[in-house]
Design a protein around this motif. Structure first.
Motif, short mmCIF file in Angstrom:
data_model
loop_
_atom_site.label_atom_id
_atom_site.label_comp_id
_atom_site.label_asym_id
_atom_site.label_seq_id
_atom_site.Cartn_x
_atom_site.Cartn_y
_atom_site.Cartn_z
N VAL A 13 0.87 -1.18 0.00
CA VAL A 13 0.00 0.00 0.00
C VAL A 13 0.91 1.23 0.00
N GLY A 14 0.79 2.05 -1.04
CA GLY A 14 1.67 3.22 -1.20
C GLY A 14 2.74 2.92 -2.24
N GLY A 19 7.65 2.28 -1.48
CA GLY A 19 6.71 1.23 -1.85
C GLY A 19 6.97 0.71 -3.26
N GLU A 37 -2.00 2.37 -4.89
CA GLU A 37 -1.52 3.75 -4.72
C GLU A 37 -2.69 4.71 -4.93
N ARG A 39 -2.63 8.06 -5.53
CA ARG A 39 -2.51 9.12 -6.55
C ARG A 39 -1.71 8.65 -7.75
N SER A 55 16.04 14.46 -3.44
CA SER A 55 16.66 13.66 -2.38
C SER A 55 18.13 13.44 -2.69
N VAL A 139 -7.13 1.55 0.32
CA VAL A 139 -7.65 0.43 1.11
C VAL A 139 -8.82 0.95 1.96
N ALA A 167 3.55 1.10 3.00
CA ALA A 167 4.55 2.11 2.62
C ALA A 167 3.77 3.37 2.27
N ASP A 168 2.78 3.68 3.12
CA ASP A 168 1.83 4.75 2.81
C ASP A 168 2.18 6.07 3.50
N VAL A 193 11.88 24.86 0.69
CA VAL A 193 12.61 24.35 -0.47
C VAL A 193 12.37 25.25 -1.68
N LEU A 290 7.00 0.14 6.33
CA LEU A 290 8.26 0.46 5.64
C LEU A 290 8.35 1.96 5.40
N GLN A 303 18.63 11.58 4.99
CA GLN A 303 18.65 10.12 5.15
C GLN A 303 17.28 9.45 5.06
N GLY A 304 16.16 10.22 5.06
CA GLY A 304 14.83 9.61 5.16
C GLY A 304 14.56 8.51 4.15
N ASN A 306 16.65 7.17 2.15
CA ASN A 306 17.74 6.18 2.14
C ASN A 306 17.49 5.08 3.17
C1 FAD Z 1 12.42 19.06 2.97
C2 FAD Z 1 12.75 17.59 2.93
C3 FAD Z 1 13.94 17.18 2.35
C4 FAD Z 1 14.29 15.82 2.32
N1 FAD Z 1 15.47 15.45 1.76
C5 FAD Z 1 15.84 14.14 1.79
C6 FAD Z 1 17.10 13.71 1.26
O1 FAD Z 1 17.89 14.52 0.75
N2 FAD Z 1 17.42 12.39 1.31
C7 FAD Z 1 16.58 11.47 1.88
O2 FAD Z 1 16.93 10.29 1.93
N3 FAD Z 1 15.37 11.84 2.36
C8 FAD Z 1 14.98 13.14 2.34
N4 FAD Z 1 13.76 13.52 2.84
C9 FAD Z 1 12.83 12.47 3.33
C10 FAD Z 1 12.10 11.79 2.17
O3 FAD Z 1 11.44 12.76 1.36
C11 FAD Z 1 11.09 10.77 2.72
O4 FAD Z 1 11.75 9.93 3.62
C12 FAD Z 1 10.47 9.94 1.59
O5 FAD Z 1 9.70 10.74 0.73
C13 FAD Z 1 9.60 8.81 2.15
O6 FAD Z 1 9.17 8.00 1.09
P1 FAD Z 1 8.00 6.94 1.31
O7 FAD Z 1 7.84 6.22 0.00
O8 FAD Z 1 8.23 6.14 2.55
O9 FAD Z 1 6.72 7.83 1.63
P2 FAD Z 1 5.94 8.87 0.70
O10 FAD Z 1 6.88 9.54 -0.25
O11 FAD Z 1 5.15 9.73 1.60
O12 FAD Z 1 4.96 7.95 -0.17
C14 FAD Z 1 3.78 7.41 0.36
C15 FAD Z 1 2.88 7.03 -0.79
O13 FAD Z 1 1.72 6.39 -0.25
C16 FAD Z 1 0.57 6.91 -0.92
N5 FAD Z 1 -0.57 6.76 0.02
C17 FAD Z 1 -0.79 7.42 1.16
N6 FAD Z 1 -1.93 6.99 1.74
C18 FAD Z 1 -2.43 6.03 0.93
C19 FAD Z 1 -3.59 5.20 0.96
N7 FAD Z 1 -4.47 5.30 1.95
N8 FAD Z 1 -3.79 4.32 -0.03
C20 FAD Z 1 -2.91 4.23 -1.06
N9 FAD Z 1 -1.80 4.99 -1.16
C21 FAD Z 1 -1.56 5.86 -0.17
C22 FAD Z 1 0.91 8.37 -1.24
O14 FAD Z 1 0.13 8.86 -2.31
C23 FAD Z 1 2.39 8.25 -1.60
O15 FAD Z 1 2.60 8.01 -2.97
C24 FAD Z 1 13.40 14.86 2.88
C25 FAD Z 1 12.19 15.27 3.45
C26 FAD Z 1 11.87 16.63 3.48
C27 FAD Z 1 10.57 17.06 4.12
#
Ligand code: FAD
Length: 413
Positions: A13-14, A19, A37, A39, A55, A139, A167-168, A193, A290, A303-304, A306
């Motif tokens: 999920v996500g 994800g 997903e 969106r 990132s 979901v 992974a949402d 940003v 995740l 690092q987020g 990563n």
């Molecule tokens: C200003 C800023 C700078 C950053 N710079 C860095 C960097 O340089 N390096 C780094 O490693 N990290 C960086 N980060 C952190 C990084 O952006 C996040 O850790 C990363 O985006 C997380 O990815 P993710 O896939 O876990 O979550 P998300 O990117 O939030 O993805 C979640 C997905 O789930 C989907 N979703 C949500 N709810 C549902 C649902 N109910 N059903 C279906 N789908 C759903 C969403 O649409 C989305 O596509 C930064 C963060 C910020 C705020």
């Protein structure tokens, strides 16, 4: 199929960066995967303007994305490797500089737009017949049963899976439904940003200055501009966001005075609230958290995502071992091992980033911090520890991040 009438081995999920990466890796290992997903991912236009969200991707994460089938498209379209990183304390010249070559690395990292990472991963998903995409879809409910998870999508469609990966994102609806508690530290800060043009061009260096209230970073872009991340107390960030371009530019010039480059023009801006979040546990029955759904760290160490990609690579390793052993993909002992591994790593990273942020906030400690930075710069051991961990290639990193391929893992399992 691993469980009775399950339609999929794994449902994710996500389909954000984490994800989509785990789905692609699993699909490439022969697991049947559903991706749900909410969106439709943006179509990436290499001729369009650079996105606001970028990132710093570590060399270890680049290897994971390579195995997920996304890295060639990323390198082909638009990204900027950097070999040098400069960190300084405001008002105290002579911070610390890290050079990739001194650590035996070809680069310290690569700046990539988030949209490009997601779009490249979705192309890889599309090319894999074992991966089915449900998008846009959410979901509605799920039953985390002993034999499998039944998932009902909004709209009524039902899926069965052996393992459900949440992974949402940071607000994870799945985590909330499971009632998993989080330690949350709201920094009352926001990350501003924007894309910034400078004189001279950014020479390909990731530059960061620590200032009272939060750090300012200029990350290099391929066209010589920089992607700015400027952390400010929330109220001040909102005021900066509301300024006209000339006033904002002047404030930015003041903040970066005598730094590596001088900002001369600024594009559209956005601000993101910053917090640290750590989930009490990452596994609940057949559901696994995740990426940001499990943990969120301050972006000052970049690092987020990563950490999230390392979660994904480590889980693929674990699931391949379960499959080779002929056990359920949700076998509690193996998932508990994965959880211990990833939770300790994300705690270390979140704690380290939190500590740096706390140390760098009070203005009175400026001279002490500058001294500390110089010490780190001089200590080979400290530099090596920081860089290899940040590069995602420490001994505790998943095998894919340390250079093994999916073929190696499949051969060994
Ligand atoms: C200003 C800023 C700078 C950053 N710079 C860095 C960097 O340089 N390096 C780094 O490693 N990290 C960086 N980060 C952190 C990084 O952006 C996040 O850790 C990363 O985006 C997380 O990815 P993710 O896939 O876990 O979550 P998300 O990117 O939030 O993805 C979640 C997905 O789930 C989907 N979703 C949500 N709810 C549902 C649902 N109910 N059903 C279906 N789908 C759903 C969403 O649409 C989305 O596509 C930064 C963060 C910020 C705020």
């Amino acid at each position: 199929m691993s469980v009775g009438s399950s339609a999929y081995d794994v449902a994710v999920v996500g389909g954000g960066m984490v994800g989509a990466a785990v789905a692609s890796l699993l699909g490439r290992c022969g697991f049947s995967v559903a991706v749900i997903e909410a969106r439709e991912p943006a179509v990436f236009d290499p001729a369009g303007e650079v996105g606001l969200r970028v990132s710093a991707i570590s060399p270890g994460s680049a290897r994971v994305l390579e195995q997920a089938g996304a890295w060639p498209a990323i390198e082909r379209q638009r990204c900027c490797p950097y070999r040098s990183m400069q960190v300084e304390e405001a008002g105290h010249p002579g911070g610390v500089e890290f050079e990739a070559g001194s650590f035996g690395l070809e680069r310290l990292g690569t700046i990539v737009e988030n949209e490009l990472i997601q779009a490249s991963l979705w192309s890889a998903l599309q090319a894999n017949p074992l991966v089915e995409r449900f998008c846009p879809a959410r979901v509605a409910s799920f039953d985390n049963g002993t034999d499998g998870v039944s998932v009902t999508l909004e709209g009524g469609q039902r899926l069965k899976t052996a393992l459900l990966l949440a992974a949402d994102g940071a607000a994870s609806p799945l985590r909330r439904q499971l009632g998993i508690r989080q330690d949350v530290w709201d920094y009352n800060q926001q990350g501003l940003v924007a894309v910034v043009e400078t004189e001279p061009d950014n020479p390909g260096v990731a530059w960061q200055r620590f200032m009272p209230g939060g750090p300012l970073a200029f990350l290099p872009l391929r066209d010589g501009r920089s992607s700015m991340v400027w952390t400010r107390p929330a109220r001040e960030a909102q005021a900066l966001l509301a300024e006209d371009d000339d006033t904002f530019l002047k404030d930015l010039q003041d903040a970066s005075r005598d730094g590596m480059v001088r900002p001369v023009s600024i594009g559209p801006r956005a601000a993101f609230p910053l917090a640290m979040r750590l989930s009490e546990y990452y596994v609940s029955g057949r559901v696994v958290l995740l990426g940001d759904a499990a943990h969120v760290v301050h972006p000052l160490a970049g690092q987020g995502v990563n950490i999230g990609l390392a979660d994904a690579a480590a889980l693929v390793e674990t699931l391949l071992q379960s499959r080779a052993a002929g056990v359920d993909l949700a076998e509690p002992g193996r998932l508990a091992h994965w959880q211990r591994w990833r939770r300790s790593e994300s705690e270390l990273m979140a704690g380290g980033t939190h500590g740096i942020r706390t140390l760098f906030t009070p203005p009175a400690l400026g001279a002490l911090r500058a001294f500390g930075l110089r010490l780190v710069g001089k200590s080979w051991l400290a530099r090596d520890f920081f860089i290899h961990r940040a590069a995602g290639m420490s001994r505790n990193a998943p095998r894919l991040a340390r250079g093994e391929t999916l073929k190696d893992l499949l051969r060994a399992s």
